[in-house]
Design an enzyme around this catalytic site. Structure first.
Site, PDB file in Angstrom:
ATOM      1  N   GLY A  48       0.865  -1.183   0.000  1.00  0.00           N
ATOM      2  CA  GLY A  48       0.000   0.000   0.000  1.00  0.00           C
ATOM      3  C   GLY A  48       0.890   1.218   0.000  1.00  0.00           C
ATOM      4  N   GLU A  49       0.570   2.171   0.830  1.00  0.00           N
ATOM      5  CA  GLU A  49       1.368   3.397   0.913  1.00  0.00           C
ATOM      6  C   GLU A  49       1.964   3.469   2.315  1.00  0.00           C
ATOM      7  OE1 GLU A  49       1.698   4.947  -2.019  1.00  0.00           O
ATOM      8  OE2 GLU A  49       3.300   5.941  -0.912  1.00  0.00           O
ATOM      9  N   SER A  50       3.283   3.287   2.398  1.00  0.00           N
ATOM     10  CA  SER A  50       3.905   3.178   3.721  1.00  0.00           C
ATOM     11  C   SER A  50       3.722   4.438   4.567  1.00  0.00           C
ATOM     12  CB  SER A  50       5.384   2.832   3.575  1.00  0.00           C
ATOM     13  OG  SER A  50       6.047   3.773   2.769  1.00  0.00           O
ATOM     14  N   CYS A  80       6.303  -5.271   0.277  1.00  0.00           N
ATOM     15  CA  CYS A  80       6.434  -3.967  -0.382  1.00  0.00           C
ATOM     16  C   CYS A  80       6.379  -2.822   0.634  1.00  0.00           C
ATOM     17  CB  CYS A  80       5.393  -3.841  -1.489  1.00  0.00           C
ATOM     18  SG  CYS A  80       5.860  -2.626  -2.726  1.00  0.00           S
ATOM     19  N   ILE A 135       5.098  -3.709  -7.672  1.00  0.00           N
ATOM     20  CA  ILE A 135       4.271  -2.518  -7.890  1.00  0.00           C
ATOM     21  C   ILE A 135       4.896  -1.351  -7.126  1.00  0.00           C
ATOM     22  CG2 ILE A 135       1.970  -1.485  -7.645  1.00  0.00           C
ATOM     23  CD1 ILE A 135       0.867  -4.397  -7.492  1.00  0.00           C
ATOM     24  N   HIS A 171       4.837  -8.836  -4.343  1.00  0.00           N
ATOM     25  CA  HIS A 171       3.526  -9.111  -3.735  1.00  0.00           C
ATOM     26  C   HIS A 171       3.096 -10.564  -3.927  1.00  0.00           C
ATOM     27  CE1 HIS A 171       2.288  -4.912  -2.889  1.00  0.00           C
ATOM     28  NE2 HIS A 171       3.101  -4.631  -3.905  1.00  0.00           N
ATOM     29  N   GLU A 173       0.918 -12.111  -2.378  1.00  0.00           N
ATOM     30  CA  GLU A 173      -0.531 -12.210  -2.149  1.00  0.00           C
ATOM     31  C   GLU A 173      -1.334 -11.959  -3.427  1.00  0.00           C
ATOM     32  OE1 GLU A 173       1.437  -9.853  -1.317  1.00  0.00           O
ATOM     33  OE2 GLU A 173       0.482  -7.898  -1.543  1.00  0.00           O
TER      34      GLU A 173
HETATM   35  N1  GLN Z   1       5.619   2.853  -3.148  1.00  0.00           N
HETATM   36  C1  GLN Z   1       4.956   2.452  -1.937  1.00  0.00           C
HETATM   37  C2  GLN Z   1       5.606   3.116  -0.714  1.00  0.00           C
HETATM   38  O1  GLN Z   1       6.600   3.723  -0.849  1.00  0.00           O
HETATM   39  C3  GLN Z   1       4.944   0.933  -1.792  1.00  0.00           C
HETATM   40  C4  GLN Z   1       4.177   0.310  -2.934  1.00  0.00           C
HETATM   41  C5  GLN Z   1       3.530  -0.991  -2.614  1.00  0.00           C
HETATM   42  O2  GLN Z   1       3.363  -1.391  -1.456  1.00  0.00           O
HETATM   43  N2  GLN Z   1       3.080  -1.659  -3.652  1.00  0.00           N
HETATM   44  O3  GLN Z   1       5.111   3.011   0.370  1.00  0.00           O
END
Ligand code: GLN
Length: 191
Positions: A48-50, A80, A135, A171, A173
């Site tokens: 997701g978005e860290s 990720c 991703i 990923h 999952e």
């Molecule tokens: N680019 C995202 C981040 O920096 C990570 C991307 C992902 O979890 N697919 O948090």
């Protein structure tokens, strides 16, 4: 009995991890507050978005609770964004992290243009190659002593482990292959 697994469910692809565990017949709980960690043997930090994860984890007291969970021997699997949260050091730009795994990562390390990519590559977990979905993945720039590299792609570690802490920049999952989740369940059961 297999360990019950918690999935941090703030944002991102936590549902996909839940489906992966369901396929293996493993019970899971979504973790949003410290209380949700009760009875859990291992925690999955999804993609997701860290930055968003970090913000909400701190607001909910989950950041400290996860560090206590680790200190008590709990297992972790970060995919990720989850790998970014586990890292000791984060670049591009620098940000706070749980610091549970001695790796340094560069966020969006493959460039923003190369948003997504699927590679078939070897791992040290079995003979057959594994489908790896990237991703906006981070690059693992360096790993500390004692960190085992279980897979590499394009010259960079993409699956690493130390003790009961496992991280992938791809990923697992998002494919039907349960190899990595099965491996994590073994780690969590050891705790
Ligand atoms: N680019 C995202 C981040 O920096 C990570 C991307 C992902 O979890 N697919 O948090």
């Amino acid at each position: 009995m297999t360990a019950r697994i918690g999935i941090v469910a703030i944002q991102g692809d936590y549902e996909a991890h839940a489906k992966g565990l369901e396929r293996l017949g493993v019970g899971h709980a979504f973790v949003r507050t410290p209380g949700d960690l009760a009875g859990i043997k291992g925690v999955i930090l999804p993609g997701g978005e860290s930055t968003t994860h970090l913000k909400v984890m701190k607001e909910e007291g989950l950041f400290d609770a996860l560090q206590r969970f680790a200190a008590n021997g709990g297992a972790f699997f970060g995919t990720c964004a989850g790998a970014i949260l586990l890292a000791r050091e984060v670049h591009g730009p620098p940000q706070a992290s749980l610091g549970l795994l001695d790796i340094s990562v560069l966020r969006n390390g493959y460039g923003r243009q190369l948003a997504s990519d699927v590679h078939l590559g070897p791992t040290r977990l079995r003979q057959e190659p594994l489908e790896m979905v990237f991703i906006r993945a981070p690059i693992i720039e360096s790993v500390g002593e004692g960190v085992e590299v279980l897979a590499e792609d394009a010259g960079h570690p993409v699956l690493v482990r130390r003790g009961q802490i496992l991280a992938s920049t791809f990923h697992p999952e998002l494919t039907s292959d349960t190899l990595i989740h099965e491996y994590f369940l073994k780690l969590a059961a050891q705790g």
